[in-house]
Enzyme design. Sequence first.
Site, mmCIF file in Angstrom:
data_model
loop_
_atom_site.group_PDB
_atom_site.id
_atom_site.type_symbol
_atom_site.label_atom_id
_atom_site.label_comp_id
_atom_site.label_asym_id
_atom_site.label_seq_id
_atom_site.Cartn_x
_atom_site.Cartn_y
_atom_site.Cartn_z
ATOM 1 C CE LYS A 275 20.140 17.702 71.591
ATOM 2 N NZ LYS A 275 20.124 18.728 70.538
ATOM 3 N NE ARG A 349 28.372 25.034 67.611
ATOM 4 C CZ ARG A 349 27.427 25.710 66.962
ATOM 5 N NH1 ARG A 349 27.552 27.002 66.765
ATOM 6 N NH2 ARG A 349 26.355 25.085 66.498
HETATM 7 N N1 BES Z 1 23.783 16.935 68.298
HETATM 8 C C1 BES Z 1 23.079 18.121 67.967
HETATM 9 C C2 BES Z 1 22.724 18.195 66.472
HETATM 10 C C3 BES Z 1 21.802 17.134 65.965
HETATM 11 C C4 BES Z 1 20.434 17.373 65.895
HETATM 12 C C5 BES Z 1 22.273 15.913 65.526
HETATM 13 C C6 BES Z 1 19.578 16.384 65.417
HETATM 14 C C7 BES Z 1 21.421 14.932 65.042
HETATM 15 C C8 BES Z 1 20.067 15.178 64.993
HETATM 16 C C9 BES Z 1 23.905 19.341 68.325
HETATM 17 O O1 BES Z 1 24.736 19.188 69.429
HETATM 18 C C10 BES Z 1 22.970 20.446 68.650
HETATM 19 O O2 BES Z 1 22.259 20.326 69.600
HETATM 20 N N2 BES Z 1 23.015 21.531 67.860
HETATM 21 C C11 BES Z 1 22.177 22.649 68.075
HETATM 22 C C12 BES Z 1 23.029 23.892 67.910
HETATM 23 C C13 BES Z 1 22.303 25.161 68.300
HETATM 24 C C14 BES Z 1 22.048 25.197 69.792
HETATM 25 C C15 BES Z 1 23.138 26.340 67.863
HETATM 26 C C16 BES Z 1 21.047 22.613 67.055
HETATM 27 O O3 BES Z 1 21.317 22.245 65.912
HETATM 28 O O4 BES Z 1 19.918 22.892 67.433
HETATM 29 MN MN MN Z 2 23.715 19.573 71.263
#
Ligand code: BES
Ligand code: MN
Length: 500
Positions: A275, A349
Amino acid sequence: MTALTLSTSSAAALRADAVVVGVIKGPKGPRLAPGAEAVDSAFDGGLAATLETLGATGGEGEVTKLPAPAGVKAAVVVAVGLGETPEDGSGPDAEALRKAAGSAARALAGAKKAAFALPAAEAADVEAVGTGALLGAYAFTAYQADGGKAPLGEVAVVGAKPRDKAHKAAVERAAAVASEVNRARDLINTPPNDLTPKAFAAAVKDAAKEFGLKVEVLDEKALIKGGYGGIMGVGQGSATPPRLVRVAYTHADAERTLAFVGKGITYDSGGISLKPPGHNETMKCDMSGAAAVFAAVVATAKLGLRVNVTGWLALAENMPGGGAVRPGDVLRMYGGKTVEVLNTDAEGRLVLADALVRASEERPDAIVDVATLTGAMILALGDGRFGIMSNDDGFRTRVHTTALAEGEDSWPMPLPKQLRKTFDSPTADIANIGARQGGGLVAGLFLKEFVGEGITWAHLDIAGPAFHEGAPFGYTPKGGTGTAVRTLVALARQAADGAF
Ligand code: BES
Ligand code: MN
Ligand code: ZN
């Protein structure tokens, strides 16, 4: 934690540091809510006028403190705004009471005891005031050298019928549920260097002993042996290995069994698909689903509900270590399905897939999973409400109306068939990412692939409301909110009552 009692004396006669009364916003200025009568008498009936002079309007969350007159035992009167009430003349609803009680409790941090003289004619009102006050009094101070400001010590709800069985039960319910929401908040707020998967599992073991729950923990050896490729794959880049925890409450006369499944990423760095700065700082909250599931199981046990509830906590840390899963790797999930990992940041997931297959093996009457799953759900619904997806529209409606009654904002979301093919993989059975548009729904469709045939299932994407970054309001603090705990407990109560 703050103690909750039901007072038998009048608001004016109660020995406390402060007495809380409600103020309703009206077209002709603020007016006092039911429950304030005894205190108003001590003001010779002039409390509403005094408040108006002080600038109070009765708006939601407004707190006005004033010295108590002779005739009121407490030193301070705290007038809290309830907002406008419905035009039909009915009083403030449960959520208005929870929020007002929460605002008052927060404003009383440092005090030993406060009498809450808010509307409390019905047991449901007593429960709402008690719940809101206990949630609003919450503070996370474990990492502050001076211990921080102590939360309000005792909330005495001034009930209309303090000896009434229903009112007493309402206080017990409020205490059981609020203390468990606060348990979830503590876990979420605990920094990820301390709350590792192993430490989380240990906390579950401790609570299991205390509340008579059955607990099983699969460590990394057992996960490898058992073929849990999703949980292992996500956890393999971290120095602290993953865990799958099964924590079960059973009742001898139960006719229904519910399975709650929680995403428990103790820290989500994104892994190799790291990230960027700005997206990392709050990612200790990525275990909020597991915390909610754990807390809900304990609350169900405390309440002794006539239902079986099994919690599954899929715990892992998502880190980009040398052994980390790479974009391009294929994982074999529990149950045998293969997944091509194209983005290691879509890790929730993957851990949930293993847990859903495992939970399905026990053929529960329904599965509800809770996960901070997608940023896309935050874009869709804002940060104040969770999205609900389900393989059964009736069940989705039930979860939505249940959440609404509990004061947890949510919205029903679809699982459009057309999006399924967007996560086809050229290499494996499926890929872990699909269309960016509708990303929250894509994630829901991915999870659906792992739910056992014929099992009713709902998925709560709590990425928005799990962690509150703004200023506290009502009973919502900064940081972990404990969202979904109250909805899960309410669903367990409905199942116990044979409602589904
Ligand atoms: N934990 C994150 C989602 C999240 C984002 C929770 C902000 C709380 C606050 C999740 O694991 C994630 O990173 N999801 C990605 C999925 C994508 C790579 C398909 C996302 O939402 O960007
Ligand atoms: Mn994630
Ligand atoms: Zn995540």
